[in-house]
Design a protein around this motif. Structure first.
Motif, mmCIF file in Angstrom:
data_model
loop_
_atom_site.group_PDB
_atom_site.id
_atom_site.type_symbol
_atom_site.label_atom_id
_atom_site.label_comp_id
_atom_site.label_asym_id
_atom_site.label_seq_id
_atom_site.Cartn_x
_atom_site.Cartn_y
_atom_site.Cartn_z
ATOM 1 N N VAL A 147 73.567 47.364 42.714
ATOM 2 C CA VAL A 147 72.560 47.524 41.729
ATOM 3 C C VAL A 147 72.001 48.885 42.012
ATOM 4 C CG1 VAL A 147 70.726 46.869 40.426
ATOM 5 C CG2 VAL A 147 72.175 45.150 41.327
ATOM 6 N N ILE A 148 72.337 50.001 41.322
ATOM 7 C CA ILE A 148 71.896 51.320 41.305
ATOM 8 C C ILE A 148 70.495 51.404 40.770
ATOM 9 C CG2 ILE A 148 72.116 53.948 40.965
ATOM 10 C CD1 ILE A 148 74.167 52.785 43.162
ATOM 11 N N PHE A 149 69.343 52.132 41.417
ATOM 12 C CA PHE A 149 68.161 52.178 40.816
ATOM 13 C C PHE A 149 67.618 53.595 41.217
ATOM 14 C CE2 PHE A 149 67.184 50.069 44.931
ATOM 15 C CZ PHE A 149 65.986 50.863 45.237
ATOM 16 N N ASN A 150 66.794 54.007 40.385
ATOM 17 C CA ASN A 150 66.113 55.248 40.808
ATOM 18 C C ASN A 150 65.382 55.331 42.356
ATOM 19 O OD1 ASN A 150 64.273 57.815 40.650
ATOM 20 N ND2 ASN A 150 65.890 58.271 39.194
ATOM 21 N N GLY A 151 65.573 55.936 43.215
ATOM 22 C CA GLY A 151 65.020 55.574 44.606
ATOM 23 C C GLY A 151 63.729 56.420 44.643
ATOM 24 N N HIS A 152 63.337 57.165 43.459
ATOM 25 C CA HIS A 152 62.110 57.877 43.550
ATOM 26 C C HIS A 152 61.169 57.372 42.584
ATOM 27 C CE1 HIS A 152 64.465 61.146 45.385
ATOM 28 N NE2 HIS A 152 63.443 61.541 45.897
ATOM 29 N N ASN B 95 75.604 49.042 32.592
ATOM 30 C CA ASN B 95 76.343 49.542 31.147
ATOM 31 C C ASN B 95 77.289 50.736 31.598
ATOM 32 O OD1 ASN B 95 75.611 47.664 28.833
ATOM 33 N ND2 ASN B 95 73.531 48.037 29.866
ATOM 34 N N SER B 96 78.093 51.272 30.819
ATOM 35 C CA SER B 96 78.862 52.305 31.084
ATOM 36 C C SER B 96 78.100 53.480 31.065
ATOM 37 C CB SER B 96 79.918 52.503 29.910
ATOM 38 O OG SER B 96 79.622 52.712 28.824
ATOM 39 N N ASN C 247 77.282 55.158 55.218
ATOM 40 C CA ASN C 247 78.715 54.733 55.129
ATOM 41 C C ASN C 247 79.183 53.258 54.913
ATOM 42 O OD1 ASN C 247 79.446 57.413 55.753
ATOM 43 N ND2 ASN C 247 78.830 57.221 57.957
ATOM 44 N N ILE C 248 78.580 52.551 54.133
ATOM 45 C CA ILE C 248 78.731 51.405 53.777
ATOM 46 C C ILE C 248 79.849 51.243 52.798
ATOM 47 C CG2 ILE C 248 76.456 50.430 54.212
ATOM 48 C CD1 ILE C 248 75.813 50.292 51.414
ATOM 49 N N ALA C 249 80.801 50.241 52.485
ATOM 50 C CA ALA C 249 81.793 50.186 51.817
ATOM 51 C C ALA C 249 81.147 50.296 50.480
ATOM 52 C CB ALA C 249 82.516 48.964 52.119
ATOM 53 N N LEU C 250 82.030 50.943 49.498
ATOM 54 C CA LEU C 250 81.946 51.202 48.103
ATOM 55 C C LEU C 250 81.907 49.843 47.539
ATOM 56 C CD1 LEU C 250 83.590 54.602 47.473
ATOM 57 C CD2 LEU C 250 81.255 53.906 47.623
ATOM 58 N N PRO C 251 81.365 49.498 46.342
ATOM 59 C CA PRO C 251 81.344 48.142 45.723
ATOM 60 C C PRO C 251 82.549 48.040 44.935
ATOM 61 C CG PRO C 251 80.065 49.637 44.264
ATOM 62 C CD PRO C 251 80.426 50.439 45.561
ATOM 63 N N SER C 252 82.947 46.943 44.333
ATOM 64 C CA SER C 252 84.112 46.513 43.532
ATOM 65 C C SER C 252 83.432 46.457 41.793
ATOM 66 C CB SER C 252 84.447 45.126 43.472
ATOM 67 O OG SER C 252 83.471 44.183 43.781
ATOM 68 N N PHE C 253 81.881 46.639 41.693
ATOM 69 C CA PHE C 253 81.366 46.675 40.420
ATOM 70 C C PHE C 253 79.871 47.489 40.851
ATOM 71 C CE2 PHE C 253 80.010 42.452 41.470
ATOM 72 C CZ PHE C 253 78.828 42.372 40.944
ATOM 73 N N VAL C 254 79.391 47.935 39.733
ATOM 74 C CA VAL C 254 78.009 48.439 39.637
ATOM 75 C C VAL C 254 77.238 48.156 38.469
ATOM 76 C CG1 VAL C 254 76.675 50.642 39.647
ATOM 77 C CG2 VAL C 254 78.843 50.613 41.151
ATOM 78 N N ILE C 255 76.057 47.537 38.793
ATOM 79 C CA ILE C 255 75.071 47.380 37.692
ATOM 80 C C ILE C 255 74.206 48.681 37.916
ATOM 81 C CG2 ILE C 255 73.327 45.951 36.725
ATOM 82 C CD1 ILE C 255 74.988 43.543 38.000
#
Length: 295
Positions: free
Chosen positions: A5-10, A87-88, A58-66
């Motif tokens: 889950v990507i969120f804005n870190g700032h 969403n796209s 360097n953690i593994a990339l995900p199979s999907f992203v929210i």
């Protein structure tokens, strides 16, 4: 399955982290591994022969992203290396830019307020042709709405009551994308938010303000659970489909005779009030829908 889950870190306020945190809790109950990743932890690299992403640890990339952010460049980078994003990037881009959003809704014949777009004007333009700006107001009577193309929480939406207010606002924001829009006075201080996931409206609330023409919670409106009509649900589903949203919050104004009119579609809608006032945790529907899409 392993997702980010990507969120804005700032933006570390609790309101912005509630949705990512709830997704992680729900994912755990469904046996899905989720990591919460700030957008600035990821380096995006492109060369003539390669497109890549690298987490700082360097953690593994995900199979999907929210994607709970508006870092559209990063969303596109995930898509370029064939990692599904929900969403796209295109959907987020459409809904982040309200000018484009209304163009897309109009193309799909969605019921929206009458809208006029302001022309592109560059910063530090020495002289503005105010007559041309006055021409933009001809389809409306006062009051009407001026809305900046980019904005959140209702803070870039203005109720314009007379010509002086309008020209002062033009002088202030002329170098930003903005639009003029019919004011739906029958919905003064009141709107509906329907939360759409896939092909279903999974929850809804009504927001009401006695102090402001805007019903945004962050401006002090009251909230209650709401049971939408079939017409309201169909309109919300049509709007979500038009912008290509897997999940979204659809804001609906109430026109004369309670006619539903789309105000906005939000791809980063917060879910705390949906849960608080309806008892419905929409993250279950979101994750189940995403799992079906990627299998």
């Amino acid at each position: 399955m392993y997702g980010w889950v990507i969120f804005n870190g700032h933006m570390q306020k609790e309101a912005f982290l509630q949705f990512p945190n709830q997704l992680k809790v729900t994912a755990n109950t469904l046996g899905i591994e989720i990591k919460l990743v700030p957008n600035h932890y990821i380096t995006q690299i492109v060369t003539s022969s390669n497109t890549s992403l690298k987490h700082k640890d360097n953690i593994a990339l995900p199979s999907f992203v929210i994607f709970h952010d508006k870092d559209i460049t990063l969303a596109r980078q995930f898509e370029q290396i064939s990692i599904p994003v929900f969403n796209s990037s295109t959907c987020i881009d459409i809904c982040d830019n309200k000018v484009w959003m209304y163009q897309v809704l109009a193309r799909h014949e969605i019921n929206i307020p009458k809208t006029v777009f302001a022309p592109k004007v560059f910063h530090n333009t020495p002289t503005l042709d105010m007559e041309s700006y006055l021409n933009l107001t001809k389809p409306f009577s006062y009051p009407f709405i001026v809305k900046e193309g980019y904005g959140s929480f209702g803070e870039q939406v203005y109720l314009i009551k007379n010509q002086k207010q309008y020209l002062d606002k033009v002088t202030e924001i002329y170098d930003k994308p903005f639009l003029l829009q019919q004011f739906i006075d029958s919905s003064y201080g009141e709107d509906l938010r329907l939360f759409v996931v896939g092909d279903h409206v999974v929850a809804a609330i009504k927001r009401q303000s006695k102090e402001d023409f805007r019903a945004n919670v962050y401006l002090g409106s009251t909230v209650s659970a709401y049971t939408p009509t079939e017409k309201e649900k169909q309109l919300a589903l049509q709007a979500a489909k038009a912008v290509g949203a897997t999940y979204c919050g659809v804001d609906i104004l109430l026109g004369p005779d309670q006619e539903p009119i789309i105000c906005e579609v939000n791809t980063n809608a917060h879910v705390a009030n949906i849960l608080k006032y309806t008892g419905i945790d929409v993250t279950h529907s979101i994750l189940n829908t995403i799992m079906k899409e990627i299998h």
